[in-house]
Design an enzyme around this catalytic site. Structure first.
Site, short mmCIF file in Angstrom:
data_model
loop_
_atom_site.label_atom_id
_atom_site.label_comp_id
_atom_site.label_asym_id
_atom_site.label_seq_id
_atom_site.Cartn_x
_atom_site.Cartn_y
_atom_site.Cartn_z
N ASN A 7 0.88 -1.17 0.00
CA ASN A 7 0.00 0.00 0.00
C ASN A 7 0.92 1.22 0.00
OD1 ASN A 7 -1.81 2.00 0.46
ND2 ASN A 7 -2.67 1.15 2.34
N ARG A 91 -2.39 -2.15 -3.61
CA ARG A 91 -3.63 -1.40 -3.39
C ARG A 91 -3.59 -0.16 -4.29
NH1 ARG A 91 -5.29 2.62 1.42
NH2 ARG A 91 -7.42 2.91 0.74
N HIS A 180 -12.70 2.74 -0.21
CA HIS A 180 -12.69 1.68 0.82
C HIS A 180 -13.36 0.41 0.31
CE1 HIS A 180 -12.83 5.14 4.02
NE2 HIS A 180 -11.57 4.75 3.85
N ARG A 241 -12.27 15.57 7.57
CA ARG A 241 -13.02 15.90 6.35
C ARG A 241 -14.48 16.20 6.67
NH1 ARG A 241 -11.24 10.75 3.00
NH2 ARG A 241 -9.46 10.50 4.38
N GLU A 382 -7.94 -5.38 5.04
CA GLU A 382 -7.80 -5.06 3.62
C GLU A 382 -6.62 -5.79 3.00
OE1 GLU A 382 -9.10 -0.68 2.83
OE2 GLU A 382 -8.55 -0.80 4.93
#
Ligand code: AMP
Length: 395
Positions: A7, A91, A180, A241, A382
């Site tokens: 990743n 990823r 995601h 955010r 993940e």
């Protein structure tokens, strides 16, 4: 087969080596401050001690080199030679509408990922650097791209289109993509397994609540809607955010505060969310929760506003799916915050089994037995999902 999962960010790189057959973790680590002074490698072989080493990493090629050296080190390495690594799973954040599933990486795929760069300018170029660096060090090893956006490609047009002139969709592909995806896919499938039900018959809502947060509606094994949009800014309130806001706030702020678009975007991405709503208290949910429990007003407001937005989406997705069989919580906050799960389920009038609600680190059903809608906590993984996808493609 041993699979290396990577990743890659612009200045950091996380990795895990996984035995894709037993699904056991062999080693994991992190290269930090790539291209910046003070770069270092954090490396932990399974069952061994965590090591932190200062290593010069001017670029991603050097970072991958340092990682491979650690993995093959005679003393603390976990493989004798790189030949033992059967494949690499990368990823990739944005696959646009070009990729509805994972794919073996070749030159054509690299060009297609490049063409999505403008949709994820911070992430995709870094992901591509990781691919190029691996190619240099392990030229013969197959590589697979696993996209954050792929799982959401099953959304129908009415869910992914925005209410703006269609011309902008045609010209620039402005639409909802969602992120995601690997986590939403992993957690929804695992939800069905834990419940002992057929994935294809279930209506599941996955709440991936972390520093970045998104929610998705998975009906009969397919994603039909998700809260993040063209970018990961839309939807839920997050650590920093804003999530959804009235777009006219941008113009209002521009006039009042004499700010340009970049500055406003910076505020919406980095100074909003629970950090903003708590009046700057913290973006970290642990801090917010501790202060919430002590009755700090700023944090009570932030947590309530966060929970309210999650509930609003759960309501919308329940309506879209014509009901909901299961709601699953995952990611840093979703997995670790009994308080937030309690707040959200209180809104929904779902009774929780508190003994289960306070458990950590395991798949667990937290709604009381007999609940019409089951509520679960499913730790996401993940990296394992990427390893599975990679194995399936290279086998
Ligand atoms: P993630 O982005 O999935 O790594 O999640 C990061 C977020 O999870 C941070 O805001 C953490 O504060 C939060 N988190 C981690 N552990 C806990 C905890 N025990 N209680 C509440 N939030 C937590």
């Amino acid at each position: 087969m041993k699979i290396l999962v990577i990743n890659c960010g612009s200045s950091s790189l996380k990795f895990q080596l996984i035995d894709a057959v037993s699904e056991e973790l062999i080693a994991k680590g992190l290269c930090e401050r790539i291209g910046i002074d003070g770069s270092r490698l954090v490396y932990t072989p399974a069952g061994g001690e965590k090591q932190i080493k200062s290593v010069e990493m001017k670029d991603h090629t050097q970072a991958i080199g340092a990682m491979l050296e650690a993995l093959t080190c005679e003393k603390t390495g976990v493989v004798k030679s790189l030949d033992e690594i059967g494949a690499v799973g990368h990823r990739i954040v944005h696959g646009g509408d070009k990729f509805a599933s994972s794919t073996i990486i070749n030159d054509e795929v690299i060009s297609a990922i490049e063409s999505c760069n403008e949709l994820a300018p911070l992430h995709n170029p870094a992901n591509l650097l990781g691919i190029a660096a691996c190619k240099e060090h392990m030229p013969g090893t197959p590589m697979v791209a696993v996209f954050d956006t792929a799982f959401h490609q099953t959304m129908p047009e009415e869910a992914y289109l925005y209410g703006i002139p269609y011309e902008y969709y045609k010209k620039y592909r402005i639409r909802r993509y969602g992120f995601h995806g690997t986590s939403h896919s992993f957690v929804s499938a695992r939800t069905a397994e834990v419940l002992g039900e057929n994935y294809e018959n279930l209506k599941i809502i996955v709440c991936h609540l972390g520093n970045g947060a998104s929610i998705s509606a998975v009906k009969n094994g397919k994603c039909i809607d998700t809260s993040m949009g063209l970018t990961p800014l839309e939807g839920l309130i997050m650590g920093t955010r804003s999530g959804d806001i009235d777009p006219a706030i941008m113009e209002f702020l521009a006039h009042k505060e004499k700010m340009g678009v970049e500055e406003i975007m910076d505020i919406l991405n980095k100074k909003s969310g629970v950090l903003g709503v708590s009046d700057g208290f913290s973006s970290d949910f642990r801090d917010i929760e501790d202060a919430f429990e002590a009755g700090n007003e700023d944090c009570v407001r932030a947590l309530k506003t966060f929970a309210h937005r999650v509930v609003k989406y759960i309501g919308a997705y329940t309506a879209e799916m014509g009901g909901v069989d299961a709601i699953s919580f995952t990611a840093g906050v979703g997995e670790n915050s009994p308080i937030l799960r309690r707040m959200i389920c209180a809104y929904l009038d779902i009774e929780l089994n508190e003994e289960e609600n306070i458990k950590r680190g395991e798949d667990v059903v937290i709604s009381v037995p007999g609940s019409t809608t089951k509520v679960l906590v499913i730790p996401t993984n993940e990296e394992l999902a990427i390893a599975r996808e990679t194995l399936a493609l290279v086998k």
